[in-house]
Every structure is written in structure tokens, then in C-alpha cells.
Design an enzyme around this catalytic site. Sequence first.
Site, PDB file in Angstrom:
ATOM      1  N   LYS A  58       1.067  -1.075   0.115  1.00  0.00           N
ATOM      2  CA  LYS A  58       0.169   0.544   0.458  1.00  0.00           C
ATOM      3  C   LYS A  58       0.853   1.341   0.122  1.00  0.00           C
ATOM      4  O   LYS A  58       2.027   1.220   0.343  1.00  0.00           O
ATOM      5  CB  LYS A  58      -0.841  -0.683   1.072  1.00  0.00           C
TER       6      LYS A  58
HETATM    7  N1  GLU Z   1      -7.655  -0.315  -2.203  1.00  0.00           N
HETATM    8  C1  GLU Z   1      -8.084  -1.455  -2.537  1.00  0.00           C
HETATM    9  C2  GLU Z   1      -7.749  -1.679  -1.277  1.00  0.00           C
HETATM   10  O1  GLU Z   1      -7.892  -1.796  -0.123  1.00  0.00           O
HETATM   11  C3  GLU Z   1      -8.131  -2.182  -3.426  1.00  0.00           C
HETATM   12  C4  GLU Z   1      -6.808  -2.386  -4.023  1.00  0.00           C
HETATM   13  C5  GLU Z   1      -6.138  -3.247  -4.810  1.00  0.00           C
HETATM   14  O2  GLU Z   1      -7.333  -3.208  -7.206  1.00  0.00           O
HETATM   15  O3  GLU Z   1      -5.240  -3.472  -5.646  1.00  0.00           O
HETATM   16  O4  GLU Z   1      -8.138  -3.278  -1.472  1.00  0.00           O
END
Ligand code: GLU
Length: 429
Positions: A114
Site C-alpha cells: 500500500k
Molecule cells: N485499495 C483497494 C483495497 O484496499 C483495492 C486494492 C487493489 O485493487 O489492488 O483493497
Amino acid sequence: MATTVAPAAAKKQGMYEVVMAQFERAADTMGLDPGIRKILAKTNSEIVVHFPVKLDNGTIEVFTGYRVQHNNALGPYKGGLRYHATMDLDSGRALAIWMTWKTALAGLPYGGAKGGVELNPKLYSQNELERITRRFTYALGDNIGPDLDIPAPDVNTNPQIMAWIADTYSSTKSPATRFANLHVVTGKPLGAGGLEGRDRATGFGVVATLKSWAQRTNKSLKGMRYIVQGFGNVGYWTAYFMQQEGAILVGVQDASATYYEPAGIDPDALNDHSAANGRNIAGYKGAGTIEPERFFAIACDIVVPAALGNQITKANAGDITAMVVAEGANGPTDTEGEAILRSKGVDIIPDILCNSGGVIGSYYEWLQNKRSEIWKIDDVLGMIQDKIDTAFNLTVDTANEFKTDWRTSAYIVALRRLEKTYKERGIFP
Ligand code: GLU
């Protein structure tokens, strides 16, 4: 994707302690191998970049961006990028760790990461956001890549931002590999390699888990009253699919306003209003307002936090009258808030299960790009439904096996997969 923020948003969020407490509880319950426990308690790499951008008025501002890569035992790192004032190393770590559990639970061949940029995107023009995004992508360089680490939308980021990332990344590579690099990022717009249905995938998944919850407890969502915190991508699409189930939206909160309307709020009218107002719900005429602190006390059957972390705490968990909390956001319930909910017998559909429709949709976008195919929305939503149903059933069965709560059992499903992989392949050298 343009998720609006909750009132407490200006403060740092302190989510790392929460994710580690959840991890320790699950590792103890299942008796996780001590060596693997040590590996998973740390992040593999933490990238911090400072990069300059020229603003519209000619001055230069230096921004700080992050990408935390927690673990890649199961496949390339995967997870969103958020543009928010609370983005820091601590939240990057927590959110990356949650992604590792989420992808493992869903049975995807991915690890967890992230990141994002520490800024309030509402203070910048579209042109400035484009330059910030392109320069951030350039600064990340080869720390991301279609088979290494694949970003996606998260709080306050959207398909347009993903298109800029894909374009910048592939423009810095040989022209011959341009289309081989499209899958460096998911959540792109349809014309830039996006997947039909990825826009609504997270909200679709939230409602899929609520349908499973209702089925398991012999209830129907029809006529149930629910509230949603955050009316960005996740909040809106959850409300859209809840309306199809006949559920009634009685409360909505974002950083700009808090509404309570016992007669029901029309999700589409509210979304149109918010879209026309820079994704703020303030100024909507179709609902009454209440004080922000009273939001979680609204009488309802279902609570859907779909904004930021640490929103349900000891300060408000006792006020919740609902039967279930469906965690559309990542980490919305802190450790003390969760203990209160559990003691009151409130079911929690944990974030790593509840909001996994988004990353499952991302997986299909990635596959679609790798195979140079274009898929249909009904097929995509059907595949997301299958994966969520499987993960939900595994979570419930594992909770029965260990006589534990759903969050802990969802962790155990994920940790068992990681443990198996490490045991089979060993540790280099
Ligand atoms: N930001 C989203 C999550 O927290 C999607 C992450 C993604 O699709 O890689 O799951």
C-alpha cells in the site's frame, strides 16, 4: 477511488497497532509457526520518496510519497495508493499488511502493499494532480512493475489517476513494451485497459458478504435499515447494490456533512449531488442533518463504515444498535471498539473479507490485460461473487473449527495459506 473522509481524518490514524493486535490474536489461536510469524510481523520493504512539483502559480512544492511492500510469498505485491493528509509510514505499513491477508484470504496469487502521497487532493487543480501523480510514479521507478508490485485506487484516487500512472510508467520504458506494461496498475478507465465492473467491484462485494450474512442468519436484506460512513466509490456502490436488495439507507456521513433520514435517502440523487460538489455530500436537500458524533447512534440494522481507519472506537461502539458491521473501509474498527461490539453480540464482517471485491476485480483486470482480452461485466461480477462466497464460507467454517470470531478466522485462512507456501518452498538460501 474518491472516498470522502470522516471528521476525525486530520489526525494520524494509528492503524499499525490495530493490525498487529489482530495478527497476534490469530497467530496465537491457530499456533502459527514461530519462524513464519517472525517473517510476517515485518514488512519486506518501505519506500519513501520526496519529489518536487511545479504548481499552477509557478511555485515549487515538495511532496512525500510512500510504498510499503509487506509480503510477496504468494505473488506480486498488490494494493492501492491513497492521496490523503494522514498518509504516512505507519498507515502504509498497516494497510500493506491488511492487503497481504486480503489477497491470501481471497485465494489470489498476490502479496500485499500500500502507499500514496501525503496531501489533501481537494487543494490541488486537476493539472497539478496530474503532475503530482506522474512525478510520484517516476520517483517510484522500478519499485513497481506489472509482475512486481501493482498499485490500484484507494482513498481519494480514481481511474484517471491510474491512467496517468500507467501512461507514465510505460512511457519511461521501451515503446516496444508499452502494451506489455498496461497491467502495472489496475482500476484504470475502460479506454486505458480498465475492466468493466472494476468501478463497482468493492461495493458489489460488500453487499455480496451482507447477502451471505443474511442467508446464514435466516434474514433478508429487504426492508433492513442501514447507514454508510463515507460516500466515495465504496459507499456509493454499496448503497447502489443495497437498493437493489430493497434495503433502506437512513444515514450517510462524510467529512462535509452528516445526514439522518428515517424515510430513506436516494443513493443516486445523493451521488449526483456529491459528484457535482467535488465529492462532498454537504448541501444535499433530500435528508435531515444531525451532529457528526451521533452518526453511529442512528437506529438501524446494518452499519457500513466505508471511509477511513479507526472510526468505531470505545467512544462510539457502545452506541451502535445494529446487528452487523460490514467493514467497507480498511481498519475502521479499532481494538477497543471491536471488543465492545463483540460483547454486545454485534456481528462484524471483517474488512479483509468485506471489501475484498475491489482487489478481486483488480485481479481480473490484470488477467484481462495479460491475456489482451476484453471481458463482459456480467461475467466479471459473477467471478467476483464466486471468490467472495468461497472466502465467506471458509471464514465461517474456520470460525466454527476454532470457536472464534470471523476476523480471527479470516486471518487464520490467510495465515494457513502463507504458512503452507513458506513450508513448501523454504527460505532462500
Ligand atoms: N485499495 C483497494 C483495497 O484496499 C483495492 C486494492 C487493489 O485493487 O489492488 O483493497
